[in-house]
Design a protein around this motif. Sequence first.
Motif, PDB file in Angstrom:
ATOM      1  N   ILE A 156      12.022  28.371  40.095  1.00 37.51           N
ATOM      2  CA  ILE A 156      13.304  28.290  40.801  1.00 37.51           C
ATOM      3  C   ILE A 156      13.112  28.920  42.173  1.00 37.51           C
ATOM      4  N   GLY A 157      13.285  28.128  43.213  1.00 37.28           N
ATOM      5  CA  GLY A 157      12.901  28.597  44.554  1.00 37.28           C
ATOM      6  C   GLY A 157      14.059  28.971  45.444  1.00 37.28           C
ATOM      7  N   GLU A 158      15.156  29.364  44.847  1.00 38.33           N
ATOM      8  CA  GLU A 158      16.336  29.745  45.629  1.00 38.33           C
ATOM      9  C   GLU A 158      15.972  30.865  46.619  1.00 38.33           C
ATOM     10  N   THR A 159      16.175  30.623  47.897  1.00 41.05           N
ATOM     11  CA  THR A 159      15.820  31.619  48.914  1.00 41.05           C
ATOM     12  C   THR A 159      16.472  31.244  50.236  1.00 41.05           C
ATOM     13  N   TYR A 160      16.627  32.191  51.120  1.00 44.47           N
ATOM     14  CA  TYR A 160      17.133  31.880  52.461  1.00 44.47           C
ATOM     15  C   TYR A 160      16.780  33.025  53.402  1.00 44.47           C
ATOM     16  N   PHE A 161      16.935  32.772  54.685  1.00 38.42           N
ATOM     17  CA  PHE A 161      16.529  33.761  55.685  1.00 38.42           C
ATOM     18  C   PHE A 161      17.428  34.999  55.622  1.00 38.42           C
ATOM     19  N   PHE A 162      16.797  36.164  55.758  1.00 36.51           N
ATOM     20  CA  PHE A 162      17.480  37.460  55.771  1.00 36.51           C
ATOM     21  C   PHE A 162      18.406  37.614  54.561  1.00 36.51           C
ATOM     22  N   ARG A 163      17.879  37.173  53.417  1.00 35.86           N
ATOM     23  CA  ARG A 163      18.639  37.287  52.170  1.00 35.86           C
ATOM     24  C   ARG A 163      18.848  38.763  51.837  1.00 35.86           C
ATOM     25  N   HIS A 164      20.010  39.104  51.454  1.00 40.16           N
ATOM     26  CA  HIS A 164      20.454  40.467  51.172  1.00 40.16           C
ATOM     27  C   HIS A 164      20.245  41.363  52.410  1.00 40.16           C
ATOM     28  N   THR A 211       2.911  34.810  49.010  1.00 42.90           N
ATOM     29  CA  THR A 211       2.203  34.198  47.877  1.00 42.90           C
ATOM     30  C   THR A 211       3.208  33.639  46.888  1.00 42.90           C
ATOM     31  N   ASP A 212       2.769  32.654  46.158  1.00 40.38           N
ATOM     32  CA  ASP A 212       3.628  32.070  45.127  1.00 40.38           C
ATOM     33  C   ASP A 212       2.761  31.313  44.130  1.00 40.38           C
ATOM     34  N   ILE A 213       3.357  31.016  42.995  1.00 37.19           N
ATOM     35  CA  ILE A 213       2.660  30.251  41.950  1.00 37.19           C
ATOM     36  C   ILE A 213       2.902  28.754  42.148  1.00 37.19           C
ATOM     37  N   ASN A 214       3.864  28.391  42.968  1.00 37.59           N
ATOM     38  CA  ASN A 214       4.275  26.998  43.123  1.00 37.59           C
ATOM     39  C   ASN A 214       3.622  26.406  44.387  1.00 37.59           C
ATOM     40  N   GLN A 215       2.659  25.530  44.178  1.00 39.73           N
ATOM     41  CA  GLN A 215       1.887  24.974  45.296  1.00 39.73           C
ATOM     42  C   GLN A 215       2.767  24.151  46.235  1.00 39.73           C
ATOM     43  N   ASN A 272      -0.805  33.936  41.268  1.00 42.29           N
ATOM     44  CA  ASN A 272       0.022  34.020  40.063  1.00 42.29           C
ATOM     45  C   ASN A 272       0.080  35.475  39.646  1.00 42.29           C
ATOM     46  N   LEU A 273       1.252  36.064  39.730  1.00 44.47           N
ATOM     47  CA  LEU A 273       1.389  37.494  39.422  1.00 44.47           C
ATOM     48  C   LEU A 273       0.941  37.817  37.999  1.00 44.47           C
ATOM     49  N   ILE A 274       0.982  36.825  37.138  1.00 40.79           N
ATOM     50  CA  ILE A 274       0.645  37.061  35.735  1.00 40.79           C
ATOM     51  C   ILE A 274      -0.845  36.896  35.475  1.00 40.79           C
ATOM     52  N   CYS A 283       9.029  42.050  46.621  1.00 40.97           N
ATOM     53  CA  CYS A 283       8.977  41.139  45.471  1.00 40.97           C
ATOM     54  C   CYS A 283      10.402  41.041  44.925  1.00 40.97           C
ATOM     55  N   ARG A 284      11.142  40.105  45.466  1.00 44.78           N
ATOM     56  CA  ARG A 284      12.569  40.047  45.135  1.00 44.78           C
ATOM     57  C   ARG A 284      12.893  38.761  44.378  1.00 44.78           C
ATOM     58  N   ASN A 285      13.710  38.931  43.366  1.00 44.62           N
ATOM     59  CA  ASN A 285      14.201  37.779  42.592  1.00 44.62           C
ATOM     60  C   ASN A 285      13.067  36.991  41.947  1.00 44.62           C
ATOM     61  N   VAL A 286      12.034  37.691  41.542  1.00 44.54           N
ATOM     62  CA  VAL A 286      10.897  37.071  40.861  1.00 44.54           C
ATOM     63  C   VAL A 286      10.790  37.626  39.443  1.00 44.54           C
ATOM     64  N   ILE A 287      10.767  38.960  39.330  1.00 42.01           N
ATOM     65  CA  ILE A 287      10.554  39.561  38.010  1.00 42.01           C
ATOM     66  C   ILE A 287      11.768  39.376  37.102  1.00 42.01           C
ATOM     67  N   TYR A 306      12.745  36.799  36.003  1.00 41.53           N
ATOM     68  CA  TYR A 306      12.409  35.733  35.047  1.00 41.53           C
ATOM     69  C   TYR A 306      11.395  36.207  34.005  1.00 41.53           C
ATOM     70  N   PHE A 307      10.853  37.424  34.186  1.00 42.55           N
ATOM     71  CA  PHE A 307       9.770  37.903  33.335  1.00 42.55           C
ATOM     72  C   PHE A 307      10.313  38.800  32.214  1.00 42.55           C
ATOM     73  N   SER A 308       9.481  38.998  31.180  1.00 39.49           N
ATOM     74  CA  SER A 308       9.880  39.911  30.095  1.00 39.49           C
ATOM     75  C   SER A 308       9.749  41.359  30.580  1.00 39.49           C
TER      76      SER A 308
HETATM   77  C1  LIG Z   1      13.999  32.840  43.328  1.00 45.19           C
HETATM   78  S1  LIG Z   1      12.494  32.702  44.177  1.00 45.19           S
HETATM   79  C2  LIG Z   1      12.515  34.148  45.178  1.00 45.19           C
HETATM   80  C3  LIG Z   1      12.157  33.873  46.612  1.00 45.19           C
HETATM   81  C4  LIG Z   1      12.249  35.080  47.526  1.00 45.19           C
HETATM   82  N1  LIG Z   1      11.453  36.176  47.044  1.00 45.19           N
HETATM   83  C5  LIG Z   1      13.675  35.515  47.703  1.00 45.19           C
HETATM   84  O1  LIG Z   1      14.092  36.483  47.082  1.00 45.19           O
HETATM   85  O2  LIG Z   1      14.382  34.870  48.477  1.00 45.19           O
HETATM   86  C6  LIG Z   1      11.326  33.118  42.878  1.00 45.19           C
HETATM   87  C7  LIG Z   1       9.914  32.704  43.224  1.00 45.19           C
HETATM   88  O3  LIG Z   1       9.017  33.329  42.300  1.00 45.19           O
HETATM   89  C8  LIG Z   1       7.948  32.429  42.069  1.00 45.19           C
HETATM   90  N2  LIG Z   1       7.253  32.797  40.826  1.00 45.19           N
HETATM   91  C9  LIG Z   1       7.653  32.618  39.547  1.00 45.19           C
HETATM   92  N3  LIG Z   1       6.707  33.024  38.689  1.00 45.19           N
HETATM   93  C10 LIG Z   1       5.675  33.482  39.451  1.00 45.19           C
HETATM   94  C11 LIG Z   1       4.404  34.027  39.140  1.00 45.19           C
HETATM   95  N4  LIG Z   1       3.985  34.178  37.876  1.00 45.19           N
HETATM   96  N5  LIG Z   1       3.605  34.398  40.166  1.00 45.19           N
HETATM   97  C12 LIG Z   1       4.006  34.232  41.456  1.00 45.19           C
HETATM   98  N6  LIG Z   1       5.193  33.707  41.800  1.00 45.19           N
HETATM   99  C13 LIG Z   1       6.031  33.338  40.811  1.00 45.19           C
HETATM  100  C14 LIG Z   1       8.647  31.082  41.992  1.00 45.19           C
HETATM  101  O4  LIG Z   1       7.762  30.000  42.188  1.00 45.19           O
HETATM  102  C15 LIG Z   1       9.681  31.207  43.097  1.00 45.19           C
HETATM  103  O5  LIG Z   1       9.212  30.696  44.292  1.00 45.19           O
END
Ligand SMILES: C[S@@+](CC[C@H](N)C(=O)[O-])C[C@H]1O[C@@H](n2cnc3c(N)ncnc32)[C@H](O)[C@@H]1O
Length: 492
Positions: A86-94, A157-161, A212-214, A233-237, A239-241
């Motif tokens: 999920i790639g929801e993002t925008y400039f100067f978020r928060h 960096t990101d996992i999504n090419q 890939n952070l994992i 590292c915002r709005n990424v973890i 989704y993780f356990s």
């Molecule tokens: C919601 S976006 C956050 C974008 C930006 N950090 C923000 O806050 O605006 C989450 C991003 O985390 C990436 N992501 C998810 N799992 C990941 C992983 N295991 N390693 C690296 N990136 C990952 C997704 O591809 C996605 O682009």
Amino acid sequence: MSLPSSGAPPAVAALLDDPAYSVLKALIIDTTGMAFYRDKDSDLARILAERMAEIGIGDCAGYLDRLHCLGQGKAEMDALIAELTIGETYFFRHKEQFDALRDLILPEAIERNRTVRRLRIWSAGCATGPEPYSVAIMLEREFGERIAGWHVTVLGTDINQKFLSRAREGRYDEWAFRTMSDSLRAACFEKVGNQWQIRPEFKRNVSFQYHNLIKSPFPSLADNIAGFDIIICRNVIIYFSQATVESLVPCFRESLNDGGWLIMGHAEPNQRLFADFRTVNTPGAVLYQRVDRPYVVAEPSPPVPPPLPLVSPPPVVRGGLPAKAPTSRALPPKALSPRGSTSARPGSAAPAAAAGGAGDFDRLTVARNLADSGQWEKAAAACDAIIAASPLDAWAYFYRAMVHEQLGEDEPCEKALRRAIYLDRRLVLPHYHLGLFLARKDDSTGAERSFRNAQALLAGLADEQPVNPGEKIAVGQMREAVAMHLKLLGGA
Ligand SMILES: C[S@@+](CC[C@H](N)C(=O)[O-])C[C@H]1O[C@@H](n2cnc3c(N)ncnc32)[C@H](O)[C@@H]1O
């Protein structure tokens, strides 16, 4: 677990009833960390059903075979990840976090680094790039004069090419600017059709790479993930356990320089996880600082030390590690556990210790640890000492090159990489990094040659094995990175 297959579209219901669905689901969560999908079977099955229909595979076992297939598996996993993330993002978020960056973090980091004149910032999980570009815009507009001539790196960096390709392009729709003023947008972007293209001056210090952070252990200097002053590292973890997050936080800490800052998403304030950091509260933001020793603002800067010579005279080694006959080393200096903690003494994974002599092996471990933790000058001195004692040590040259790169010392970086390759052509990482170096210098022919050399060395190796024995980066990751760079260069 009973799955909600009733009422779902037929293809989705069939997937949910498929006996191999749970294996597929576990593989996806294990690969991406996205435990978020644990209780989202109908969403996951819908995405899977679409992917499987697209490539004409009818059941989960067949799809698992495809994902495990040596040639096509990685590409298919990437295609699936592109749909799952999920790639929801925008400039100067928060805004509050960017205020803290402007008012506290950047001034502090710039002051702390004023003698070394460099700044390294990592946006982990950067999606299509607005986060790292926002930082670059802030740096240029608010601190441009203070850091003129500095070596500044903003790495996304990101996992999504697919996201990474769009990030490299730097072109955005209106929606990405939803909280940015029109005047700031006009100052930083150029209108192209109905989109906006970031101007070159805000792009030049920003780069993007797959991570890939994992699955990609960090810190890792060889992977360019080490020695940061700021990690975002915002709005990424989210989704993780919990267990995954707990294992990642120390890795973020280790990837920061002493005094470096970690910014997590504003909705991820579980401060207990960050007990090893100093917590700083600013209006609307919680920030974490790595503090290894009490930080005191320095007195007027001491002179910048001259660059260390590539090969220094034999050092006086305290404790008397004997200088030994030069040896070529085919193996790297240390093995790291998957989450980046240093094993006290690599055993069977590191026969080079025996082959190359325990003294140098230990010293390479020290050099690499220093480099991985961003202590560039000390790492440089440690590599130089090894090179002086063992002038045929390819790994010492490789790590020396990595340090040169971080210090923005282009010529010696290239020289040290070429020396490492000359001493041992079988090492994948020097070929790969020479490729990166030459690509940056717009030498696409040379870059392609280096990436092809790396590709040839990787051919036939199993995806999971380390790229060179004892190294943290796996063959599969490296293969993928090489393929991506060849594609960017226009090759196959
Ligand atoms: C919601 S976006 C956050 C974008 C930006 N950090 C923000 O806050 O605006 C989450 C991003 O985390 C990436 N992501 C998810 N799992 C990941 C992983 N295991 N390693 C690296 N990136 C990952 C997704 O591809 C996605 O682009």
